[in-house]
Write a protein that holds these residues in place. Structure first.
Motif, short mmCIF file in Angstrom:
data_model
loop_
_atom_site.label_atom_id
_atom_site.label_comp_id
_atom_site.label_asym_id
_atom_site.label_seq_id
_atom_site.Cartn_x
_atom_site.Cartn_y
_atom_site.Cartn_z
N PHE A 182 -3.30 -0.24 -6.03
CA PHE A 182 -3.75 0.01 -7.21
C PHE A 182 -5.22 0.17 -7.10
O PHE A 182 -6.02 -0.69 -7.20
CB PHE A 182 -3.44 -1.07 -8.26
N THR A 183 -5.65 1.37 -7.61
CA THR A 183 -7.16 1.91 -7.39
C THR A 183 -7.90 1.48 -8.70
O THR A 183 -7.24 1.76 -9.70
CB THR A 183 -7.43 3.19 -6.60
N SER A 184 -9.23 1.18 -8.46
CA SER A 184 -10.16 0.90 -9.58
C SER A 184 -11.22 2.18 -9.68
O SER A 184 -11.61 2.47 -10.77
CB SER A 184 -10.73 -0.33 -9.67
N GLU A 185 -11.14 2.89 -8.87
CA GLU A 185 -12.15 4.13 -8.35
C GLU A 185 -11.82 5.37 -9.60
O GLU A 185 -13.01 5.96 -9.87
CB GLU A 185 -12.04 4.66 -7.17
N ARG A 186 -10.73 5.35 -10.24
CA ARG A 186 -10.67 6.33 -11.32
C ARG A 186 -11.18 5.80 -12.74
O ARG A 186 -11.17 6.61 -13.54
CB ARG A 186 -9.35 6.68 -11.26
N GLU A 208 -10.83 -24.01 -19.92
CA GLU A 208 -9.90 -23.65 -20.86
C GLU A 208 -10.51 -22.72 -21.90
O GLU A 208 -9.66 -21.76 -22.41
CB GLU A 208 -9.45 -25.02 -21.65
N ALA A 209 -12.05 -22.93 -22.25
CA ALA A 209 -12.15 -22.05 -23.26
C ALA A 209 -12.28 -20.53 -22.85
O ALA A 209 -12.16 -19.54 -23.47
CB ALA A 209 -13.80 -22.17 -23.41
N LEU A 210 -12.49 -20.47 -21.29
CA LEU A 210 -12.54 -18.93 -20.86
C LEU A 210 -11.08 -18.39 -20.63
O LEU A 210 -10.69 -17.15 -21.19
CB LEU A 210 -13.00 -19.21 -19.38
N ARG A 211 -10.10 -19.50 -20.51
CA ARG A 211 -8.82 -18.78 -20.56
C ARG A 211 -8.27 -18.53 -21.93
O ARG A 211 -7.61 -17.49 -22.03
CB ARG A 211 -7.59 -20.14 -20.03
N TRP A 212 -8.44 -19.26 -22.88
CA TRP A 212 -8.06 -19.01 -24.26
C TRP A 212 -8.75 -17.75 -24.72
O TRP A 212 -8.00 -16.80 -25.63
CB TRP A 212 -8.49 -20.22 -25.14
N ALA A 213 -10.04 -17.40 -24.49
CA ALA A 213 -10.69 -16.13 -25.08
C ALA A 213 -10.28 -15.13 -24.18
O ALA A 213 -10.33 -13.91 -24.85
CB ALA A 213 -12.30 -16.47 -24.93
N SER A 214 -10.39 -15.22 -22.77
CA SER A 214 -9.94 -14.05 -22.21
C SER A 214 -10.71 -13.02 -22.41
O SER A 214 -10.38 -11.82 -22.89
CB SER A 214 -8.47 -13.63 -22.22
N PRO A 215 -12.09 -13.09 -22.49
CA PRO A 215 -13.07 -12.13 -23.08
C PRO A 215 -12.88 -10.55 -22.57
O PRO A 215 -12.92 -9.77 -23.43
CB PRO A 215 -14.35 -12.76 -22.72
N VAL A 216 -12.76 -10.58 -21.27
CA VAL A 216 -12.43 -8.96 -20.77
C VAL A 216 -11.03 -8.94 -21.12
O VAL A 216 -10.07 -9.60 -20.58
CB VAL A 216 -12.79 -9.02 -19.30
N ASN A 217 -10.44 -8.06 -22.05
CA ASN A 217 -9.20 -8.02 -22.57
C ASN A 217 -8.16 -7.24 -21.59
O ASN A 217 -7.20 -7.44 -21.53
CB ASN A 217 -9.36 -7.14 -23.86
N HIS A 218 -8.85 -6.22 -20.89
CA HIS A 218 -7.73 -5.56 -19.84
C HIS A 218 -8.36 -4.89 -18.58
O HIS A 218 -10.05 -4.93 -19.02
CB HIS A 218 -7.15 -4.40 -20.71
N PHE A 219 -7.89 -4.43 -17.86
CA PHE A 219 -8.11 -3.65 -16.68
C PHE A 219 -7.48 -2.60 -16.65
O PHE A 219 -6.20 -2.89 -16.32
CB PHE A 219 -8.67 -4.50 -15.61
N LEU A 220 -7.86 -1.27 -16.43
CA LEU A 220 -7.04 -0.15 -16.03
C LEU A 220 -7.11 0.03 -14.56
O LEU A 220 -8.20 -0.29 -13.82
CB LEU A 220 -7.65 0.89 -16.60
N ARG A 221 -5.85 0.01 -13.87
CA ARG A 221 -5.63 0.52 -12.48
C ARG A 221 -4.74 1.90 -12.21
O ARG A 221 -3.93 1.96 -13.32
CB ARG A 221 -5.16 -0.54 -11.73
N TYR A 222 -4.80 2.49 -11.09
CA TYR A 222 -3.71 3.69 -11.10
C TYR A 222 -3.34 3.42 -9.57
O TYR A 222 -3.77 2.96 -8.59
CB TYR A 222 -4.63 4.84 -10.83
N ALA A 223 -1.83 3.70 -9.69
CA ALA A 223 -1.03 3.35 -8.45
C ALA A 223 -1.21 4.36 -7.30
O ALA A 223 -1.37 5.65 -7.93
CB ALA A 223 0.63 3.35 -8.76
N THR A 224 -1.76 4.08 -6.19
CA THR A 224 -1.95 4.67 -5.06
C THR A 224 -0.66 5.34 -4.40
O THR A 224 -0.84 6.38 -3.55
CB THR A 224 -2.92 4.40 -4.03
N ARG A 225 0.57 4.57 -4.60
CA ARG A 225 1.86 5.15 -3.98
C ARG A 225 2.90 4.51 -5.00
O ARG A 225 2.63 3.76 -5.79
CB ARG A 225 1.96 4.73 -2.81
N ASP A 226 4.07 4.88 -4.78
CA ASP A 226 5.23 4.52 -5.57
C ASP A 226 5.10 2.87 -5.21
O ASP A 226 5.30 2.35 -4.12
CB ASP A 226 6.53 5.21 -5.23
N VAL A 227 5.32 2.12 -6.28
CA VAL A 227 5.35 0.65 -6.21
C VAL A 227 6.34 0.15 -7.29
O VAL A 227 6.27 0.62 -8.42
CB VAL A 227 4.04 0.03 -6.18
#
Length: 421
Positions: free
Chosen positions: A74-78, A290-309
């Motif tokens: 799963f690449t982050s470069e895109r 626990e505050a970091l877990r609860w808030a999870s300030p970064v809501n998401h990360f996008l990735r692209y599959a580099t092959r079928d998985v």
């Protein structure tokens, strides 16, 4: 999780009805209820944005950990943000956040060392002084917008560590918030979201281009000098790479640091949590986690599959987008017993608020030290916290946080609260 060398038969797909791209779901809706239903499904859910674009939702802890760790699959470069879905990020291969190993590993080596815990520990007095300056007005007796102070906090700390002029901090803080919350009406220009983002990016990149040009012959021991003098692949970073990583550092700090304390003060005044925390300062480390877990300030990360998985009985085909929802993974009952309970003594607490794997947040030590000092000073100097208005969430699908948390408090007897000179 399985990797496939060739295409296999498709898996059943449960298509969600909620629009996870919509920032209003995350600011005024109930994304956690949506994620909980998704986690209960035997396969992944998929959202179609339009006829050409869609993404798989990664909402379980184990699945999230797998997707973020396996950078060869799963690449982050895109690109790493939903706003760029279907459009390759122009900073790919230049900015740490959108560069895969082994290039990523070599690029981050010196920066990682400069931000290691021992280096950050030497900055504790500076961090404490900046925090005291920000929270001092809470002792005046009037309404204090805690979120406003917290949104300024990472810029104060990171701006000092990067050697950025203090006069520029408020402007830089606002611009970086615009970049992660351009849907929010308080940060959006009249021209709309796209024009807002274009203007903010143009101003930030021009600022750092000028600063890098000026500082090349005046290096010090700050983070900007580290980036300018960093060598990898047998050369120094070029101006574009330096500027892209300056932007990434500020953006990362402004997302991860302010929103955990904002969540605590917006949601737990009157619950007994603050009183328990103040009475037992030995729990400060676990409480911050626990505050970091609860808030999870970064809501998401996008990735692209580099092959079928295959993930969660679902075939993700090469080129497909997958969105890891960190807030969902951090409330997964299979990873966190009583996940919907805020437990300041929770241990272990292997949350994903800073990500995991090669892209684990390079500034995590700065954020942790800053938050520990913040709560240490806040809870030892003030008491009787009371809400002074309704907290307001930030409208964003990328950052989970608050933009207004009005409150009042009283100085503790003998705490010696005063405004720094």
């Amino acid at each position: 999780m399985k990797v496939h060398d060739a295409a296999i038969s498709g898996c059943p797909v449960h298509r969600g009805t909620a629009d996870l791209v919509d920032p209003l779901l995350h600011s005024s809706g109930d994304a956690h209820a949506v994620w909980s239903r998704m986690r209960a499904q035997p396969t992944l859910t998929r959202q179609e944005v339009d006829e050409k674009r869609g993404f798989w939702n990664i909402v379980g802890f184990d699945d999230a950990e797998f997707v973020l760790r396996e950078t060869s699959l799963f690449t982050s470069e895109r690109g790493t943000m939903l706003d760029l879905l279907g459009t390759d990020d122009p900073a790919g291969g230049k900015q740490l956040a959108v560069t895969d190993p082994p290039r990523h590993t070599e690029m981050q080596t010196r920066l990682k060392k400069a931000l290691a815990i021992r280096a950050v520990e030497r900055q504790k007095d500076m961090i404490r002084s900046l925090i005291l300056e920000l929270i001092a007005p809470l002792g005046d007796g009037g309404t204090f917008d805690f979120a406003e102070a917290m949104l300024a906090m990472p810029m104060s700390v990171t701006g000092t560590m990067m050697g950025l002029p203090k006069a520029d901090w408020p402007w830089l803080s606002r611009l970086t918030t615009v970049c992660i919350a351009a849907d929010d009406p308080d940060y959006q220009d009249p021209g709309g979201k796209e024009a807002t983002l274009e203007s903010a990016h143009r101003e930030l990149f021009a600022y750092f281009q000028d600063l890098v040009r000026f500082r090349r012959n005046d290096l010090g021991d700050d983070l900007l000098s580290v980036l300018i003098s960093t060598e990898f692949e047998g050369r120094h970073m070029d101006s574009g790479e330096i500027v892209a990583n300056c932007y990434s550092l500020l953006l990362g700090a402004n997302v991860t640091t302010p929103h955990s304390p904002n969540y605590v003060m917006a949601e737990f005044i009157g619950s007994g949590v603050l009183e328990d925390w103040a009475a037992h300062p030995d729990v400060n480390v676990t409480a911050v986690e626990e505050a970091l877990r609860w808030a999870s300030p970064v809501n998401h990360f996008l990735r692209y599959a580099t092959r079928d998985v295959e993930v969660r009985n679902t075939l993700i085909r090469e080129g497909d987008a997958a969105v890891v929802w960190l807030g969902a993974a951090n409330r997964d009952e299979s990873a966190f017993p009583d996940a919907t309970v805020f437990d300041i003594r929770r241990k272990p607490n292997k949350h994903l608020a800073f990500g995991i794997g090669p892209h684990y947040c390079v500034g995590h030590s700065v954020a942790r030290v800053t938050l520990r000092i913040l709560f240490e000073e806040l809870l030892s100097r003030f008491e009787r916290f009371e809400p002074a208005g309704k907290p307001e969430r930030l409208a964003s699908n990328f950052v989970s946080g608050y933009k207004r948390v009005p409150l009042t408090a009283r100085p503790r007897a003998g705490a010696g609260v005063r405004r720094p000179e």
